[in-house]
Design an enzyme around this catalytic site. Sequence first.
Site, PDB file in Angstrom:
ATOM      1  N   THR A 381       0.800  -1.233  -0.004  1.00 62.23           N
ATOM      2  CA  THR A 381      -0.127  -0.019  -0.010  1.00 62.23           C
ATOM      3  C   THR A 381       1.003   1.281   0.063  1.00 62.23           C
ATOM      4  O   THR A 381       0.670   2.177  -0.647  1.00 62.23           O
ATOM      5  CB  THR A 381      -1.032   0.092   1.221  1.00 62.23           C
ATOM      6  OG1 THR A 381      -1.737  -1.343   1.278  1.00 62.23           O
ATOM      7  CG2 THR A 381      -1.628   0.992   1.112  1.00 62.23           C
ATOM      8  N   SER A 691       3.569 -29.794  -1.371  1.00 65.18           N
ATOM      9  CA  SER A 691       5.102 -29.603  -0.944  1.00 65.18           C
ATOM     10  C   SER A 691       5.488 -30.324   0.275  1.00 65.18           C
ATOM     11  O   SER A 691       6.733 -30.566   0.614  1.00 65.18           O
ATOM     12  CB  SER A 691       5.247 -28.082  -0.859  1.00 65.18           C
ATOM     13  OG  SER A 691       4.579 -27.855   0.259  1.00 65.18           O
ATOM     14  N   LYS A 734      10.339 -19.535   1.476  1.00 61.77           N
ATOM     15  CA  LYS A 734      10.685 -20.798   2.173  1.00 61.77           C
ATOM     16  C   LYS A 734      12.085 -21.033   2.692  1.00 61.77           C
ATOM     17  O   LYS A 734      12.397 -21.173   3.717  1.00 61.77           O
ATOM     18  CB  LYS A 734      10.269 -22.137   1.486  1.00 61.77           C
ATOM     19  CG  LYS A 734       8.801 -22.377   1.079  1.00 61.77           C
ATOM     20  CD  LYS A 734       8.684 -23.750   0.214  1.00 61.77           C
ATOM     21  CE  LYS A 734       7.162 -24.005   0.141  1.00 61.77           C
ATOM     22  NZ  LYS A 734       6.888 -25.149  -0.749  1.00 61.77           N
TER      23      LYS A 734
END
Length: 811
Positions: A381, A691, A734
């Site tokens: 934003t 995953s 990750k």
Amino acid sequence: MDWLKSIFKNAHDEPEPPDPEDLSEVLPVLPLKDAILLPGAVLPLIVTNPTSAALIKDFNSTNSPIVAVGMKKPHEPLPAVWENLYRVGCVARITKISSNKPGELSIMIKGFQKVRLEEKVTDDPSMRVRITYLREQLEPNRQVYALALSTRDILAQLARLSYQNLDTILSNLAKIKDPLMLLATTATNLPIPGTKKQQILEEHDLESKYTILYEALREELDILELSSKITEKARGEINHAQREYYLRQQLKAIKKELGEAGGDLDDEMDELRKEIDAKGLPEVVRTEVDKDLKRISRMQPSSSEYVTIRTYLDWILDLPWQECSEDNLDIDNVEKILDEDHFNLKKPKKRIIEYLSVKKLKRDLKGPILCFVGPPGVGKTSLGKSIARAMGRKFVRISLGGVRDEAEIRGHRRTYIGALPGRIINGIKTAGTTNPVFMLDEIDKLTRDVHGDPASALLEALDPEQNSHFTDHYLNVPYDLSRIFFITTANVVDTIPAALKDRMEIVEIEGYTHEDKVQIARNYLTPKELEANGLAGRCIDFTDEAITHIIRHYTRESGVRNLQREIASVLRMIAARVARGCTDAFAIDAHFIEKALGPIRYLPESKQRTRIPGVATGLAWTPFGGEILFVESALVQGKEEMILTGQMGDVMKESARLALSIIKAMGRSLEKEYGLHIHVPAGAIPKDGPSAGVTIVTSIVSLLTERAVRDDLAMTGEITLRGVVLPVGGIKEKVLAARRAGISTIILPRMNEKDLRDIEPYVIDDLTIHFVENIEEVLAIAFPEGPAGIFAAFDHTDGDNLGLGAPRSPL
């Protein structure tokens, strides 16, 4: 009208009603909304409900009877529930069926026998009920003939007063002489209250039925006569108002001849016309405005329509039609401002610079629709505000989270009381220019309900080929949105409708690294919070050690929103001391942080959790960034082969079943009295995706071989039944999550090696990353003793598909 004529024209051709003894005691139910069917009457229906349509087609082909029953609460959706049905209905047969539109059936049903619904038998595929056939006293007497004659008179009067625009039908009904047919046809087909119709059906003698019908029609006639009187009175008042208007116009002309002022209202109209002339409205808009000006000039200011039209004209005048901000296309200056406001974010900054460079070369370039996608707190934003400041444009932001009404986007039509334009037009009015930077925040959280689909309403606004003629329902004239720079934000793209996503260019904003957070905290967050807490200019040293301590032990996020809150909490503690008169200098270190924020909240837990066999550390992606997760396996006594807990989604459950099949393919099987329990902690949080496949296999192997997985290792990858490791998404998030958790070794699918190009080299310099292609490579890395140690638990056989052999059971 034609269907009513056919009732009497072909009455002698209709088959005799079936004997109740020949009918089944269990029949399907056709629920009726705002309708009741009486024996002997024909009722036309439009059927759109799929369940009712299937029932009608099925029983029409076999000419089988059905039970037509009214609904107590017609507004409730179909299929109807047992509690919402009246207990008295009518056995009927379908006499005609046609289909004029897709998904819609036009039918006629004829009633034969009144029945009582005793109990529901089944709901599959449609409701069937057990019924009892009821006998009635339908022989007419003198009282019945008198009531029938009075009823025909009322029908004739209703026809003369144009009741519900059914003049012809009412006239035909008034000519029916058979009392029984008159009762059935009138009660079934006239729009009298449904409760009255049901009372007529439930009565057992003809006189009582006619009494209820006569009273209902009498009440409708009284209401219609009263309405006619009110209309006549209102017409007289309108004529009086017109007379008053003409007199005022004559008075105005007289005052003009005498040289006197024409009055405040005339001055107001003249001023309004001058403002509209000066506005420079497009031709199509000016045509619509002139019509309203002409109408409003003949009205009194006290009328409600005057207020409605005047409000509309005020909106037209308040909107910018020609006003436009001058763009700052100095590329170096734009790049400088973007760097001042945001650290890193190279990908979105690069896209903004590219757009402004092309616009500098091609002035009539249509605005792009960018969609910033990333976890909370990464600056989506605030980046929009920086773009507006760099370009010299006004900035408008509207939040779409939870918006479920299409009118929020397109506005309400002026026919509604209190109607207003939608959020887009309202935002443009606030900006005051036709080319602001317009941010649509949280576009992935739009919802839909009976009021429409706001995402579909956005399709026109966010299409550069169409939005030059965007039409708001309130304005009802086209408005040009093509000069607006639209920016949308989202945490995930999966929930954005495909058609809407196709109109936007997705720009992913990944989470920040530890080094990024330190720089942001030192150069952006700390000075901002010092100013916000009244500490600017004071001797306060917020050390890098303190910032690092907060990042590692008090926050666990991809963005920096929580980091800013914690910094503010520390500074508020200092502000409290300064407010009491303390003038000391403050050196904020790790010890000071713990005094201000309390005990450490997050500790590396991978080493403690993986010390025992059966636990493996995986990597997951969430809308809030990357996370580590633990997969725990245990043998339990019981007949169930596998127990899955931890709010796993369907895809993750399939991965667990696949992992067990791979273990069995190795030649490993559980004893019959034991089952396998797989649990993913943080059970209150839903988890899904493929995953975790390699992590689940590693956890089960660790359990069955009684060997612990390396405590510095985390892994991710989808697994196939043949043990091949497939690529997954969210690699950067990750890897950052593993680094935050203190993990030094990571296993990734070989096909994800290309994704490391998006990660800065300094992020992965201190990590050991293994790229694997099959489960054998994963297991060889996961266990400290290496392949020989782990595979020693499995005796090799010639039939082994994976090369791991058949195991010796430790049970």
